[in-house]
Design a protein around this motif. Structure first.
Motif, short mmCIF file in Angstrom:
data_model
loop_
_atom_site.label_atom_id
_atom_site.label_comp_id
_atom_site.label_asym_id
_atom_site.label_seq_id
_atom_site.Cartn_x
_atom_site.Cartn_y
_atom_site.Cartn_z
N HIS A 622 0.68 3.18 6.75
CA HIS A 622 0.79 3.24 5.30
C HIS A 622 -0.84 3.76 5.12
O HIS A 622 -1.04 4.08 3.84
CB HIS A 622 1.36 2.65 4.38
CG HIS A 622 2.63 2.57 4.49
ND1 HIS A 622 3.48 1.24 3.89
CD2 HIS A 622 3.82 3.41 5.07
CE1 HIS A 622 4.83 1.61 4.36
NE2 HIS A 622 4.87 2.82 5.17
N ARG A 623 -1.73 3.34 5.81
CA ARG A 623 -3.00 3.36 5.74
C ARG A 623 -3.76 4.78 4.91
O ARG A 623 -4.64 4.71 4.24
CB ARG A 623 -4.07 2.83 6.66
CG ARG A 623 -5.42 2.49 6.35
CD ARG A 623 -6.33 1.94 7.45
NE ARG A 623 -7.61 1.45 6.90
CZ ARG A 623 -7.95 0.61 6.59
NH1 ARG A 623 -7.23 -0.58 6.66
NH2 ARG A 623 -9.16 0.18 6.05
N THR A 624 -3.25 5.81 5.58
CA THR A 624 -3.76 7.02 5.32
C THR A 624 -3.06 7.80 4.13
O THR A 624 -3.20 8.98 4.05
CB THR A 624 -3.64 7.91 6.52
OG1 THR A 624 -2.40 8.17 6.95
CG2 THR A 624 -4.63 7.24 7.67
N LYS A 625 -1.86 7.18 3.62
CA LYS A 625 -1.31 7.86 2.64
C LYS A 625 -1.88 8.62 1.67
O LYS A 625 -1.43 9.73 0.89
CB LYS A 625 -0.12 6.86 2.12
CG LYS A 625 1.17 6.90 2.79
CD LYS A 625 1.95 5.66 2.35
CE LYS A 625 3.13 6.04 1.36
NZ LYS A 625 3.80 4.62 1.27
N TRP A 626 -3.19 8.05 1.19
CA TRP A 626 -3.76 8.39 -0.03
C TRP A 626 -4.66 10.01 0.44
O TRP A 626 -5.09 10.50 -0.32
CB TRP A 626 -5.02 7.54 -0.28
CG TRP A 626 -5.96 7.26 0.66
CD1 TRP A 626 -5.69 6.24 1.81
CD2 TRP A 626 -6.96 8.15 1.13
NE1 TRP A 626 -6.65 6.30 2.73
CE2 TRP A 626 -7.42 7.34 2.66
CE3 TRP A 626 -7.49 9.16 0.67
CZ2 TRP A 626 -8.64 7.68 3.02
CZ3 TRP A 626 -8.73 9.41 1.26
CH2 TRP A 626 -9.37 8.90 2.39
N PHE A 627 -4.74 10.28 1.67
CA PHE A 627 -5.60 11.22 2.16
C PHE A 627 -4.91 12.53 1.85
O PHE A 627 -3.58 12.97 1.90
CB PHE A 627 -5.66 11.37 3.67
CG PHE A 627 -6.62 12.23 4.04
CD1 PHE A 627 -7.92 11.37 4.62
CD2 PHE A 627 -6.71 13.44 4.39
CE1 PHE A 627 -9.22 11.82 4.93
CE2 PHE A 627 -8.01 14.15 4.72
CZ PHE A 627 -9.28 13.30 4.84
N PRO A 628 -5.65 13.62 0.91
CA PRO A 628 -4.88 14.83 0.51
C PRO A 628 -4.38 15.76 1.78
O PRO A 628 -5.17 15.93 2.74
CB PRO A 628 -6.00 15.65 -0.08
CG PRO A 628 -7.19 14.39 -0.31
CD PRO A 628 -7.24 13.52 0.69
#
Ligand SMILES: Cc1cc2nc3c(=O)[nH]c(=O)nc-3n(C[C@H](O)[C@H](O)[C@H](O)COP(=O)(O)OP(=O)(O)OC[C@H]3O[C@@H](n4cnc5c(N)ncnc54)[C@H](O)[C@@H]3O)c2cc1C
Ligand code: SF4
Ligand code: SF4
Length: 1023
Positions: A622-628
């Protein structure tokens, strides 16, 4: 023997709550002042460790307290900042120390009359800062301005910077309110001030002082070098004769100049960060005057200086001496101890006294002096503070100490006197205070305190120590040759570790002058208010430990760990000691080497970090979920670039607006960058400060590898803690571990500010106007001096007005985050509020912050303390002007905090005991070797379990690890009931919790057992 029995103790607890301390290691810190008393004399002082320390916070409390103390005959010792060295603040008959730390209100400033009325505990620097806001400043102050209190100086008496014009402090006081032993509050003014001035609290406790102040005017400084003391004397006499409008005249002797040239420079990560200004080996006078008087002074100087062979020194020297006027203890690091001798002499004897000291004392006597134009009896006087470098750890220190008495004898022969009475020179009171005043104080004392409860053994009535000093003074000529023969080494020379304390830290502990400059601005201290929590207290404790009078316990381990690593103390220290780096070394020693217990929540973070690469127990996937999404192809891990954005784990899992906004900005500004994605790990800061250095090193290696894999040689950060790792810590650790590290680091604010400056990017004008303030984060501010870039960045946004908080840039206060928040959430909220109050005072609508942890802390504080000001991340704030919307991070912060807060409460002996209390049946059943059955049976036999009680502290720690596998499922269930965990966290608990318990229980069980013994017996009895 303690004078405080259980009843009196309860009384004090009722009166003062958490403002009274009975803890021995704490009390000890209130039983000394700056002077190091030689080992041969120390035993005769008396009972220096008080039975209790209290911190009244208002005059009425003092009134009630003194009545109470009088009723029970308990000796009272008042204490400002204990920056004096005459023993006045040292108890000699135990009793209670009254610490004025909390009585520090500035009650009234009258710009018309030019007066200020303050509570006794206010520190000079604090008062001056407030005065300056109203166009005023102090007429005079001691060179201990960063630490000494107004009440302390009135009680001690003295002259200081500004005394050339303003005289002794006594002459600048209008009145003082004093609480008498009877509880009566009396106001002293005019001649009556003689009854309390320099009386060191022996006649009453000063609660409030009204003093004269002056208009704030621009000042100028010059420095003049004179070949010898006679020349200096002649020059100053001439200046006085001609009535030169000088405000302050300070000087040092050639020995002091020589030592200052050798003194260590202020360092940052073991590199000097200031230039050395070499001083000539002469008497250097530093003159300060008002700018408007420059002409008068400079015109007269040539004629005055010529006959004295004096020369005007460079402006650089003058500015250096003035800027460092409070740092007179810097030379102590070369000793690492100093034998002090402070005296007052008529100016007319300056040359003779200096010459005789040179002739009779073979040790290097470093001197600092100040001149009073109109001293006692209207004649010019000079105060000389002399120091002889020595080493208190050696027996020879006793002999060198005697040389201080040699100096006293010389001075008295020339019509001078010791500076103060205190504990050591009560027998010289008539000479120091004057015969008439001494007689008045004696009479008054008889009336107001006949049983000598107030500061006994001081000023007019010395005890055995006074007699001892008189005796040694008389035989001083016999001992002098021994003192003169001691070999004095000058320079910092750490040799070997002592009881596991690294050699350099050992030296610093003794090099600390105990001046107290580091105390008030240390957030670990001001969040709690007790000396043990300050750098000064820690150095003193370390000396006690190294000399075998203290041992590590969890309280002291926690005391080292809970420092927020803000680094403000490094800048405030009068000896330029690397304070925070020393605590960092001790973290490694205590936790990594000695395997003592770190803060329990760090164990949960470590388990999560090892498993999933972040401290929040989020899944790595889930670490990269924020990446547009639309930027993934352009800047995601498959894109190779020289620049990599490093988000860190808080911006990846909690306050994700920060990371999203940062990449939006970098993209908009045309920066070609990549991102390591799921290969990124927590930067490791929490593990470094937790002392879990094995986990830190592994994490660091993985991060370096991840950045190398995406082809980058520059890391751009958004989180200051990550920035600190990449910019400062990783290079040093990589070097230590033999890892190739050629990565440079920049903060996104630096990158964007640069793009704006080069005309490659500009923010659109949204036509919105807003006033904001910026919170400098310690980990990018003081650690890496990134101050301008974020300000340039903010100013580049049209319509934004940036206003500064009172403490900004290198003096900015810490938010009070991570370590405090984890250890003592209520203290963190107090520290956070202090910073947010400062932000609100600026009139700003929002606090802009750069650090996810500072933002987390401010959001939690705002909720707890009901503060209205909003905290916004700087990247989010800026990216919003580009038209991007971001989710509100607040709900996630509060949700995560609820988990953390409950986890923190659980991971204490009380928390674990309460948890056990919910699972007695399962615990008894889980006992191995049929012990459970035996216990149940014993429960049925009256008195049997009570007989077994003494065995529980041995049995339970042995049984618990064997019970754990069986107990874990129910424990997880109960933990789940107590802690409002999100699903992903709950799912991972079966893996994380056993590791946490394995690491914690061996340390904590000893404290848990006493809490669970009786409840377990009650359960077994069926109660
Ligand atoms: C680096 C350095 C520079 C210094 N420069 C100077 C200087 O220029 N001039 C100078 O005079 N001194 C100087 N000193 C000495 C010292 O700082 C001063 O005497 C200072 O005024 C003491 O203030 P304090 O708050 O630390 O008081 P403390 O040292 O705590 O107390 C001083 C005495 O006053 C008593 N006392 C304290 N508060 C009260 C109260 N509210 N009511 C009654 N009694 C009280 C104490 O019992 C003690 O006897 C210096 C010290 C250092 C370390
Ligand atoms: S680093 Fe900050 S919190 Fe730690 S001792 Fe220094 S001033 Fe105090
Ligand atoms: S650590 Fe530095 S500032 Fe603090 S008491 Fe020691 S010498 Fe003074």
């Amino acid at each position: 023997m303690s004078k405080i029995d259980n009843k009196l103790r309860t009384d004090l607890e009722k009166k003062f709550g958490n403002r009274v301390s009975f803890r021995k290691s704490e009390r000890k810190l209130y039983g000394h002042d700056i002077a190091v008393v030689p080992g041969l004399i120390k035993p005769v002082i008396g009972q220096t460790i008080p039975d209790a320390v209290v911190q009244p916070q208002a005059e009425n409390e003092l009134v009630e307290f003194l009545r109470w103390a009088a009723q029970y005959g308990i000796p009272i010792t008042p204490r400002g900042k204990a920056s004096s060295g005459y023993g006045g603040a040292i108890p000699v008959r135990g009793g209670i120390v009254v610490d004025f730390y909390r009585m520090k209100a500035i009650k009234h400033i009258d710009p018309e009359k030019k007066t200020a009325t303050v509570e006794a505990g206010v520190v000079w620097e604090m008062l001056d800062r407030e005065l300056m806001k109203q166009g005023l400043t102090l007429r005079l102050y001691p060179s201990s301005y960063p630490s000494a209190t107004v009440g302390g100086w009135l009680a001690q008496g003295g002259a200081g910077i500004g005394s050339f014009e303003a005289g002794w402090f006594r002459d600048n006081v209008i009145s003082a309110r004093v609480v008498m032993l009877s509880g009566e509050v009396r106001e002293f003014s005019g001649d009556d001030l003689d009854l309390i001035y320099a009386a060191e609290g022996t006649t009453g406790l000063i609660s409030e002082v009204t003093l004269r102040v002056q208009a704030l005017e621009e000042i100028e400084v010059i420095a003049i070098g004179c070949p010898d003391a006679h020349d200096l004397q002649q020059m100053v006499e001439s200046m006085i004769d001609r009535k030169l409008p000088i405000w302050s005249l300070l000087f040092i002797n050639p020995r002091m100049a020589e030592l200052k040239n050798k003194a260590p420079l202020l360092e940052h990560f073991e590199h000097p960060v200031e230039e050395r200004v070499l001083l000539p080996a002469s008497y250097i006078a530093t003159l300060t005057f008002r700018k408007k008087d420059r002409g008068t002074i400079m015109d007269s100087l040539p004629e005055i200086m010529k006959p004295c062979q004096a020369e005007l020194l460079s402006d650089r020297i003058a500015q250096h001496e003035w800027k460092n006027r409070f740092k007179i203890m810097l030379v102590k690091r070369l000793g690492p101890s100093l034998v002090p001798a402070e005296v007052v002499i008529p100016l007319s004897e300056l040359g003779n006294v200096m010459a005789e000291i040179e002739a009779k004392v073979d040790q290097p006597v470093v001197k600092e002096g100040l001149v009073i134009r109109e001293g006692a009896k209207g004649q010019p006087e000079v105060v000389i503070l002399g120091f002889i470098p020595s080493d208190q750890r050696r027996f020879s220190y006793n002999f060198v100490f005697v040389l201080a008495l040699t100096i006293m004898n010389i001075v008295e022969k020339h019509g001078g006197r010791p500076y103060s009475t205190g504990l050591y020179f009560a027998s010289k009171a008539k000479n120091i205070l004057g015969e008439a005043i001494t007689a008045r104080i004696k009479d008054f004392k008889k009336k107001v305190d006949p049983k000598s409860i107030l500061n006994p053994g001081k000023v007019i009535k010395g005890g055995i120590i006074g007699k001892a000093m008189r005796f040694v003074g008389a035989i001083e000529p016999l001992i002098r040759p021994l003192g003169n023969r001691v070999m004095t080494h000058l320079g910092e020379r750490p040799t070997k570790p002592v009881r596991g304390i690294p050699a350099d830290v050992v030296w610093y502990a003794y090099g600390c002058s105990q001046c107290g400059y580091c105390i008030d601005e240390c957030d670990q201290f001001y969040g709690r208010g007790w000396e043990s929590q300050s750098p000064r207290g820690k150095w003193y404790w370390l000396r006690e430990y190294m000399e075998g009078r203290e041992e590590w316990d969890q309280f002291m381990v926690d005391t080292i760990l809970v420092c927020t690593t803000c680094e403000l103390c490094n800048l405030r220290c009068s000896a330029s000691l690397p304070i925070e780096p020393s605590w960092m070394k001790l973290r490694g020693k205590l936790i990594d080497e000695d395997k003592k217990m770190t803060f329990p929540p760090f164990e949960m973070m470590a388990a999560s970090l090892t498993k999933e690469g972040n401290i929040w127990a989020g899944y790595r996937k889930h670490r990269t979920k924020w990446f547009p999404e639309e930027l993934w192809g352009k800047h995601g891990p498959s894109h190779k670039a020289k620049v990599a954005y490093f988000a860190g784990c808080t911006a990846s899992h909690v306050e994700t607006d920060i990371a999203t906004a940062a990449v939006r900005l970098l993209d908009a500004a045309g920066v070609d960058f990549t991102y390591a994605g799921e290969k990124e790990n927590c930067c490791g800061t929490p593990m470094l400060v937790a002392g879990k250095w094995d986990v830190f090193a592994e994490t660091m290696k993985k991060n370096i590898q991840a950045i190398k894999e995406v082809g980058a040689d520059t890391v751009v950060t958004s989180c200051p803690a990550c920035d600190m790792m990449w910019r400062q810590i990783y290079p040093r650790w990589a070097d230590k571990l033999g890892i190739n590290y050629d990565i440079t680091t920049e903060h996104y604010s630096e990158v964007i500010a640069e793009q704006v400056k080069n005309g490659k990017f500009q923010f659109p004008d949204t036509a919105k106007k807003i006033k904001v303030t910026l919170h400098d984060s310690c980990h990018i501010g003081r650690v890496s001096s990134v101050y301008d870039a974020p300000r340039d960045f903010i100013r580049a946004i049209p319509g934004v007005e940036l206003v500064e908080m009172e403490h900004n840039r290198e003096w900015a206060h810490c938010c009070g985050s991570v370590l405090t928040l984890i250890k003592e959430p209520p203290v963190a909220a107090d520290i956070g509020k202090a910073r947010m109050d400062e932000a609100m005072e600026t009139g700003a609508e929002k606090i802009l912050a750069m650090c996810p942890c500072c933002e987390f802390q401010f959001r939690v504080t705002a909720e707890k303390k009901e503060l209205s000001i909003e905290t916004v991340d700087l990247a989010r704030f800026a990216a919003s002007t580009l038209g991007y919307d971001f989710p509100d991070p607040n709900p996630e912060v509060q949700r995560q905090w609820a988990v953390f807060e409950a986890m923190i409460a659980l991971m204490t002996p009380e928390g674990f005991a309460a948890l056990m209390g919910t699972m007695w049946p399962e615990m008894i059943d889980a006992m191995p070797f049929g012990m459970g059955k035996i216990m149940r049976f014993m429960g049925k036999i009256p008195g049997a379990l009570n007989l077994m009680k003494p065995m529980f502290p041995i049995l339970i720690p042995r049984l618990l690890p064997l019970m754990m596998p069986k107990l874990m499922p129910v424990m997880l269930e109960r933990v789940g009931e107590r802690i409002p965990m999100p699903d992903y966290m709950r799912e991972q608990m079966p893996e994380l919790m056993p590791k946490v318990m394995d690491n914690l229980m061996p340390h904590m069980i000893g404290d848990v057992v006493p809490l669970v013994t009786q409840p377990m017996i009650d359960y077994l009895r069926g109660a």
